[in-house]
Design a protein around this motif. Structure first.
Motif, PDB file in Angstrom:
ATOM      1  N   UNK B 102       0.888  -1.147   0.000  1.00  0.00           N
ATOM      2  CA  UNK B 102       0.000   0.000   0.000  1.00  0.00           C
ATOM      3  C   UNK B 102       0.930   1.200   0.000  1.00  0.00           C
ATOM      4  N   UNK B 103       0.383   2.375  -0.113  1.00  0.00           N
ATOM      5  CA  UNK B 103       1.261   3.535  -0.224  1.00  0.00           C
ATOM      6  C   UNK B 103       2.187   3.634   0.975  1.00  0.00           C
ATOM      7  N   UNK B 104       3.491   3.608   0.697  1.00  0.00           N
ATOM      8  CA  UNK B 104       4.460   3.761   1.780  1.00  0.00           C
ATOM      9  C   UNK B 104       4.758   2.461   2.501  1.00  0.00           C
ATOM     10  N   UNK B 105       4.026   1.374   2.214  1.00  0.00           N
ATOM     11  CA  UNK B 105       4.268   0.108   2.898  1.00  0.00           C
ATOM     12  C   UNK B 105       4.761  -0.921   1.893  1.00  0.00           C
ATOM     13  N   UNK B 106       5.912  -1.510   2.186  1.00  0.00           N
ATOM     14  CA  UNK B 106       6.488  -2.482   1.268  1.00  0.00           C
ATOM     15  C   UNK B 106       6.651  -3.814   1.970  1.00  0.00           C
ATOM     16  N   UNK B 107       6.651  -4.866   1.187  1.00  0.00           N
ATOM     17  CA  UNK B 107       6.848  -6.183   1.771  1.00  0.00           C
ATOM     18  C   UNK B 107       7.774  -6.978   0.870  1.00  0.00           C
ATOM     19  N   UNK B 108       8.344  -8.030   1.418  1.00  0.00           N
ATOM     20  CA  UNK B 108       9.279  -8.825   0.630  1.00  0.00           C
ATOM     21  C   UNK B 108       8.568 -10.022   0.053  1.00  0.00           C
ATOM     22  N   UNK B 109       8.883 -10.340  -1.202  1.00  0.00           N
ATOM     23  CA  UNK B 109       8.292 -11.515  -1.841  1.00  0.00           C
ATOM     24  C   UNK B 109       9.411 -12.384  -2.377  1.00  0.00           C
ATOM     25  N   UNK B 110       9.146 -13.706  -2.350  1.00  0.00           N
ATOM     26  CA  UNK B 110      10.121 -14.629  -2.895  1.00  0.00           C
ATOM     27  C   UNK B 110       9.474 -15.285  -4.096  1.00  0.00           C
ATOM     28  N   UNK B 111       9.987 -14.978  -5.266  1.00  0.00           N
ATOM     29  CA  UNK B 111       9.384 -15.531  -6.482  1.00  0.00           C
ATOM     30  C   UNK B 111      10.236 -16.680  -6.945  1.00  0.00           C
ATOM     31  N   UNK B 112       9.624 -17.894  -6.861  1.00  0.00           N
ATOM     32  CA  UNK B 112      10.405 -19.053  -7.265  1.00  0.00           C
ATOM     33  C   UNK B 112      10.414 -19.164  -8.763  1.00  0.00           C
ATOM     34  N   UNK B 113      11.272 -20.066  -9.226  1.00  0.00           N
ATOM     35  CA  UNK B 113      11.375 -20.268 -10.655  1.00  0.00           C
ATOM     36  C   UNK B 113      10.010 -20.608 -11.224  1.00  0.00           C
ATOM     37  N   UNK B 114       9.635 -19.929 -12.275  1.00  0.00           N
ATOM     38  CA  UNK B 114       8.307 -20.167 -12.807  1.00  0.00           C
ATOM     39  C   UNK B 114       8.330 -20.144 -14.319  1.00  0.00           C
ATOM     40  N   UNK B 115       7.335 -20.800 -14.900  1.00  0.00           N
ATOM     41  CA  UNK B 115       7.249 -20.806 -16.351  1.00  0.00           C
ATOM     42  C   UNK B 115       6.188 -19.871 -16.854  1.00  0.00           C
ATOM     43  N   UNK B 116       5.392 -19.355 -15.935  1.00  0.00           N
ATOM     44  CA  UNK B 116       4.270 -18.561 -16.421  1.00  0.00           C
ATOM     45  C   UNK B 116       4.145 -17.283 -15.619  1.00  0.00           C
ATOM     46  N   UNK B 117       3.397 -16.371 -16.177  1.00  0.00           N
ATOM     47  CA  UNK B 117       3.178 -15.070 -15.548  1.00  0.00           C
ATOM     48  C   UNK B 117       1.752 -14.652 -15.903  1.00  0.00           C
TER      49      UNK B 117
END
Lengths: 126, 193
Positions: B102-117
């Motif tokens: 949200x505005x001003x709030x960030x979070x960490x994401x772990x994106x694993x190997x993927x074949x699609x988007x």
């Protein structure tokens, strides 16, 4: 366009085309000035970024890709920034060249049009 | 078209382009006024109105141009992300990214190997694509946007030319009128002597 004092200088189609071309070049000139300004700013930002990079001692840098900040190793970030600087410098150079060419064409047309119309035409920036 | 004069080169103007009427180039003011049957006042009023119409269309086209110019960098950013995901594919590493929750709030994401988007297609529709298909679709959108922008810029140039022609014609009709009045005045004063 300034309104003359009722003089009867005829305007031929060729004159009209020259006037049109001058108008188009003038517009393009202003667009180029804006684009050059933006490119210079981008270049400065990239310079600042690569300077910060040299100063930092972290191994992983958060590099903005799209809307997210990906964790990227410092070396890769350096390469990416170098690449981006290359692209921006080339773009800036191209714009500067085009600007020179546009200015040259405009002053040619000014000579031709002022020769024919003298005071009946105003081609300066207001 | 300046129909009565037989000089070459005058009929080369385009009559209209994608709904924008072309401005008629006037070879000779006298002929123009006689042919159209208008007096100076009406001719000037007509030309001024034409000028206003051109301005309205110009506003519309400029707005469209701004939209396109904003859309193109967005598509380029998307292509960048898909390319990054593609690059990560062979390595087996995950991509760690900080994103805005949200505005001003960030979070960490772990994106694993993927074949699609997943791609947002607009109108509350999102579809899943393989990385290659996504790249293809985004590239096609980018090319279309760039092509539309070029056509738009050409339209704007044509429009500006018509505006210039109309402005010059207005000035010439006005000057011709002033000239005529001076001649009338000169005749009137000499005949009084």
């Amino acid at each position: 366009m300034q309104q003359g004092g009722g003089s009867e200088t005829e305007v031929t189609w060729e004159d009209q085309q020259n006037i049109n071309k001058f108008g188009r070049l003038n517009n393009r000139f202003h667009e180029l000035e804006d684009e050059i300004k933006i490119a210079k700013e981008t270049n400065d930002n990239l310079e600042d970024a690569s300077n910060e990079l040299i100063l930092t001692d972290e191994e992983v840098v958060r590099f903005q890709i799209g809307e997210v900040f990906a964790h990227v190793p410092k070396d890769e970030v350096e390469n990416r920034i170098e690449q981006m600087k290359e692209v921006t410098s080339q773009k800036l150079e191209k714009h500067e060249e085009e600007k020179e060419s546009v200015l040259a064409q405009m002053s040619e047309l000014k000579k031709i049009l002022y020769a024919k119309f003298n005071d009946s035409i105003n081609l300066e920036e207001d | 078209m300046a129909s009565s004069s037989s000089t070459s080169g005058s009929g080369s103007a385009v009559t209209e382009r994608r709904g924008i009427p072309g401005a008629q180039f006037v070879e000779d003011v006298q002929t123009y006024l006689t042919q159209s049957g208008l007096d100076v006042g009406s001719a000037l009023a007509f030309l001024q109105e034409r000028l206003q119409q051109y301005k309205v269309v110009e506003m519309k086209l400029l707005a469209q141009q701004r939209d396109l110019q904003a859309k193109i960098p967005d598509i380029e950013k998307c292509l960048d992300v898909v390319a990054t995901l593609n690059a990560k594919k062979g390595t087996g590493e995950e991509l760690i990214a900080d994103f805005e929750v949200s505005e001003g709030i960030y979070s960490r994401a772990r994106i694993e190997e993927t074949d699609s988007v997943c791609l947002w297609l607009g109108a509350n529709v999102m579809l899943e694509y393989s990385l290659e298909e996504a790249t293809g679709l985004l590239q096609k959108n980018l090319d279309n946007a760039r092509a539309s922008l070029e056509v738009l810029i050409a339209d704007l140039q044509f429009l500006r030319d018509q505006v210039t022609i109309t402005q010059v014609t207005i000035a010439r009709v006005y000057n011709w009128d002033v000239h005529q009045r001076r001649i009338q005045q000169a005749l009137a004063t000499t005949s009084q002597d």
